[in-house]
Design a protein around this motif. Structure first.
Motif, PDB file in Angstrom:
ATOM      1  N   THR A  33      -7.032  -0.594  -2.529  1.00 21.42           N
ATOM      2  CA  THR A  33      -6.928   0.695  -1.845  1.00 21.42           C
ATOM      3  C   THR A  33      -7.930   0.776  -0.693  1.00 21.42           C
ATOM      4  OG1 THR A  33      -6.179   1.800  -3.865  1.00 21.42           O
ATOM      5  CG2 THR A  33      -7.105   3.198  -2.130  1.00 21.42           C
ATOM      6  N   LEU A  34      -9.145   0.290  -0.921  1.00 24.01           N
ATOM      7  CA  LEU A  34     -10.190   0.321   0.108  1.00 24.01           C
ATOM      8  C   LEU A  34      -9.821  -0.567   1.284  1.00 24.01           C
ATOM      9  CD1 LEU A  34     -13.063   1.253   0.911  1.00 24.01           C
ATOM     10  CD2 LEU A  34     -13.930  -0.761  -0.306  1.00 24.01           C
ATOM     11  N   ALA A  35      -9.437  -1.818   1.004  1.00 25.35           N
ATOM     12  CA  ALA A  35      -9.142  -2.777   2.079  1.00 25.35           C
ATOM     13  C   ALA A  35      -7.899  -2.374   2.867  1.00 25.35           C
ATOM     14  CB  ALA A  35      -8.963  -4.175   1.490  1.00 25.35           C
ATOM     15  N   LEU A  46      -5.867 -13.328  -7.592  1.00 29.33           N
ATOM     16  CA  LEU A  46      -6.347 -13.911  -6.332  1.00 29.33           C
ATOM     17  C   LEU A  46      -5.274 -13.805  -5.254  1.00 29.33           C
ATOM     18  CD1 LEU A  46      -8.154 -17.136  -7.633  1.00 29.33           C
ATOM     19  CD2 LEU A  46      -9.197 -14.976  -6.918  1.00 29.33           C
ATOM     20  N   ALA A  47      -4.036 -14.095  -5.633  1.00 22.87           N
ATOM     21  CA  ALA A  47      -2.942 -13.996  -4.658  1.00 22.87           C
ATOM     22  C   ALA A  47      -2.762 -12.569  -4.181  1.00 22.87           C
ATOM     23  CB  ALA A  47      -1.645 -14.526  -5.280  1.00 22.87           C
ATOM     24  N   SER A  48      -2.837 -11.621  -5.111  1.00 24.64           N
ATOM     25  CA  SER A  48      -2.699 -10.213  -4.752  1.00 24.64           C
ATOM     26  C   SER A  48      -3.824  -9.777  -3.823  1.00 24.64           C
ATOM     27  CB  SER A  48      -2.698  -9.347  -6.014  1.00 24.64           C
ATOM     28  OG  SER A  48      -2.638  -7.973  -5.684  1.00 24.64           O
ATOM     29  N   ALA A  49      -5.038 -10.233  -4.110  1.00 28.09           N
ATOM     30  CA  ALA A  49      -6.176  -9.890  -3.264  1.00 28.09           C
ATOM     31  C   ALA A  49      -5.962 -10.385  -1.837  1.00 28.09           C
ATOM     32  CB  ALA A  49      -7.459 -10.469  -3.847  1.00 28.09           C
ATOM     33  N   LEU A  50      -5.571 -11.633  -1.696  1.00 29.18           N
ATOM     34  CA  LEU A  50      -5.359 -12.208  -0.366  1.00 29.18           C
ATOM     35  C   LEU A  50      -4.232 -11.492   0.373  1.00 29.18           C
ATOM     36  CD1 LEU A  50      -5.719 -15.987  -1.277  1.00 29.18           C
ATOM     37  CD2 LEU A  50      -7.325 -14.628   0.065  1.00 29.18           C
ATOM     38  N   ASN A  51      -3.196 -11.132  -0.346  1.00 27.47           N
ATOM     39  CA  ASN A  51      -2.066 -10.438   0.283  1.00 27.47           C
ATOM     40  C   ASN A  51      -2.440  -9.046   0.785  1.00 27.47           C
ATOM     41  OD1 ASN A  51      -0.318 -12.563  -0.119  1.00 27.47           O
ATOM     42  ND2 ASN A  51       0.475 -11.775  -2.058  1.00 27.47           N
ATOM     43  N   ASN A  52      -3.551  -8.511   0.264  1.00 31.52           N
ATOM     44  CA  ASN A  52      -3.956  -7.158   0.635  1.00 31.52           C
ATOM     45  C   ASN A  52      -5.263  -7.136   1.421  1.00 31.52           C
ATOM     46  OD1 ASN A  52      -2.007  -5.109  -0.699  1.00 31.52           O
ATOM     47  ND2 ASN A  52      -2.386  -6.608  -2.314  1.00 31.52           N
ATOM     48  N   GLY A  53      -5.569  -8.238   2.100  1.00 32.84           N
ATOM     49  CA  GLY A  53      -6.706  -8.259   3.000  1.00 32.84           C
ATOM     50  C   GLY A  53      -8.062  -8.306   2.327  1.00 32.84           C
ATOM     51  N   ILE A  54      -8.148  -8.967   1.173  1.00 33.31           N
ATOM     52  CA  ILE A  54      -9.404  -9.077   0.419  1.00 33.31           C
ATOM     53  C   ILE A  54      -9.813 -10.545   0.353  1.00 33.31           C
ATOM     54  CG2 ILE A  54     -10.503  -8.718  -1.821  1.00 33.31           C
ATOM     55  CD1 ILE A  54      -8.395  -6.498  -2.305  1.00 33.31           C
ATOM     56  N   VAL A 106     -10.579 -14.032   4.688  1.00 32.85           N
ATOM     57  CA  VAL A 106      -9.543 -13.272   5.376  1.00 32.85           C
ATOM     58  C   VAL A 106     -10.107 -11.936   5.869  1.00 32.85           C
ATOM     59  CG1 VAL A 106      -7.725 -14.314   3.979  1.00 32.85           C
ATOM     60  CG2 VAL A 106      -8.701 -12.120   3.287  1.00 32.85           C
ATOM     61  N   THR A 107      -9.408 -11.343   6.813  1.00 28.77           N
ATOM     62  CA  THR A 107      -9.760 -10.015   7.307  1.00 28.77           C
ATOM     63  C   THR A 107      -9.049  -8.960   6.470  1.00 28.77           C
ATOM     64  OG1 THR A 107      -7.919  -9.668   8.844  1.00 28.77           O
ATOM     65  CG2 THR A 107      -9.738 -11.061   9.618  1.00 28.77           C
ATOM     66  N   THR A 108      -9.375  -7.691   6.708  1.00 29.10           N
ATOM     67  CA  THR A 108      -8.686  -6.616   5.986  1.00 29.10           C
ATOM     68  C   THR A 108      -7.342  -6.265   6.612  1.00 29.10           C
ATOM     69  OG1 THR A 108      -9.828  -4.894   7.262  1.00 29.10           O
ATOM     70  CG2 THR A 108     -10.850  -5.589   5.185  1.00 29.10           C
ATOM     71  N   LYS A 109      -6.984  -6.928   7.701  1.00 30.19           N
ATOM     72  CA  LYS A 109      -5.700  -6.653   8.358  1.00 30.19           C
ATOM     73  C   LYS A 109      -4.579  -7.324   7.584  1.00 30.19           C
ATOM     74  CE  LYS A 109      -2.762  -5.392  11.560  1.00 30.19           C
ATOM     75  NZ  LYS A 109      -2.313  -3.990  11.648  1.00 30.19           N
ATOM     76  N   SER A 110      -3.779  -6.521   6.871  1.00 25.66           N
ATOM     77  CA  SER A 110      -2.686  -7.088   6.074  1.00 25.66           C
ATOM     78  C   SER A 110      -1.389  -6.319   6.215  1.00 25.66           C
ATOM     79  CB  SER A 110      -3.074  -7.120   4.588  1.00 25.66           C
ATOM     80  OG  SER A 110      -3.184  -5.796   4.070  1.00 25.66           O
ATOM     81  N   GLN A 111      -1.407  -5.182   6.943  1.00 26.18           N
ATOM     82  CA  GLN A 111      -0.203  -4.363   7.026  1.00 26.18           C
ATOM     83  C   GLN A 111      -0.009  -3.806   8.426  1.00 26.18           C
ATOM     84  OE1 GLN A 111       0.209  -1.342   4.060  1.00 26.18           O
ATOM     85  NE2 GLN A 111      -0.390  -2.669   2.367  1.00 26.18           N
ATOM     86  N   SER A 112       1.247  -3.522   8.726  1.00 21.81           N
ATOM     87  CA  SER A 112       1.614  -2.825   9.949  1.00 21.81           C
ATOM     88  C   SER A 112       2.748  -1.878   9.597  1.00 21.81           C
ATOM     89  CB  SER A 112       2.063  -3.801  11.042  1.00 21.81           C
ATOM     90  OG  SER A 112       2.425  -3.116  12.213  1.00 21.81           O
ATOM     91  N   SER A 113       2.483  -0.588   9.723  1.00 23.51           N
ATOM     92  CA  SER A 113       3.472   0.436   9.335  1.00 23.51           C
ATOM     93  C   SER A 113       3.951   0.236   7.903  1.00 23.51           C
ATOM     94  CB  SER A 113       4.665   0.416  10.302  1.00 23.51           C
ATOM     95  OG  SER A 113       4.237   0.660  11.618  1.00 23.51           O
TER      96      SER A 113
END
Length: 273
Positions: A139-141, A207-215, A232-239
């Motif tokens: 939620t934070l990332a 671990l996979a979930s973390a990476l997919n969500n910018g962690i 990785v950066t916290t950038k994982s989503q667009s719209s």
């Protein structure tokens, strides 16, 4: 302690040894065998200080550690805004944020976003840490979702979030001085302790979930080391859709490096412009 010592006597010894160790982030007070540890720094940051208790087996003394394993009761965060204002007009490689809450981290994002603009040209990256659950850290990332910020996660670590972020920042500063495109996968970070309990080591799915969500997850390796799974950066989503175009931190570091090379070449050729 000796055979026959009362709880009060044992508590006095615990208090003395804790208070005599100036490197610990807490002070201690014993009242009739109930030992209380209090963070030296006030506020919610103290809630990330781990408490571990162990006694020698067979001595007839038992210990009940805190239910959470961490200090509790710290409230009212300090405000980083004044410190960030001082950083305006300065170029920094990394800002290490000793916060794990969206309110204070949003101020870092606003600062870095404004300073990276071409007319400002003060490129920076922010690194912060989290010991929270994967759900809360996600939620934070995802809420930050910014390529110039990195969330280092190690659930129930014995280190504070600030220590995790500082260790990651130091390692990145070292390795990116060698190559801006350095690959951190599997790197051991010197000085970090592994998970206290093996049950807290994240699963492959986590671990996979973390990476997919910018962690950026850290995991224990054996009984003595902590490794970076992927930086990785916290950038994982667009719209609200997955967007991994700027997933790896190198996607930020390399363009910044090229920008500095070009800038140096231009200013050398056209001095005063």
């Amino acid at each position: 302690y000796a055979s026959g010592d009362t709880a009060t006597a044992i508590g006095e010894l615990v208090e003395t040894y804790i208070n005599n160790n100036e490197n610990l982030p807490v002070t201690s007070n014993n009242v009739t065998g109930t030992v209380t540890a209090t963070a030296k720094n006030l506020g919610p940051r103290g809630n990330f200080i781990a408490l571990r208790a162990r006694v020698t087996a067979g001595t007839g003394v038992a210990v009940t550690p805190p239910a959470t394993g961490y200090l509790t009761g710290g409230t009212t965060s300090d405000d980083p805004q004044t410190s960030l204002d001082v950083q305006t007009s300065y170029r920094r490689g990394f800002l290490i944020a000793p916060y794990s809450d969206s309110t204070q981290l949003a101020k870092f994002r606003t600062h870095v976003d404004a300073q990276e603009e071409p007319l400002a040209g003060n490129r920076k990256q922010v690194i912060f840490g989290s010991l929270d659950t994967l759900a809360n850290t996600t939620t934070l990332a995802v809420g930050i979702n910014f390529p110039r910020m990195q969330c280092v996660w190690m659930w129930r670590s014995d280190h504070t979030p600030f220590e995790l972020a500082a260790a990651m920042g130091a390692w990145r500063a070292l390795k990116e001085s060698e190559s801006p495109a350095y690959n951190y996968d599997g790197d051991i970070i010197p000085g970090l302790k592994p998970h206290y309990l093996s049950a807290n080591i994240p699963t492959l799915n986590n671990l996979a979930s973390a990476l997919n969500n910018g962690i950026t997850p850290l995991t224990s390796v054996g009984t003595s080391d902590v490794a970076i799974v992927r930086s990785v950066t916290t950038k994982s989503q667009s719209s609200s859709l997955p967007d991994y175009r700027v997933l790896d931190t190198s996607k930020v570091t390399v363009p910044d490096y090229i920008g500095e090379v070009v800038e140096l070449a231009v200013t050398d050729r056209y001095p005063g412009y």
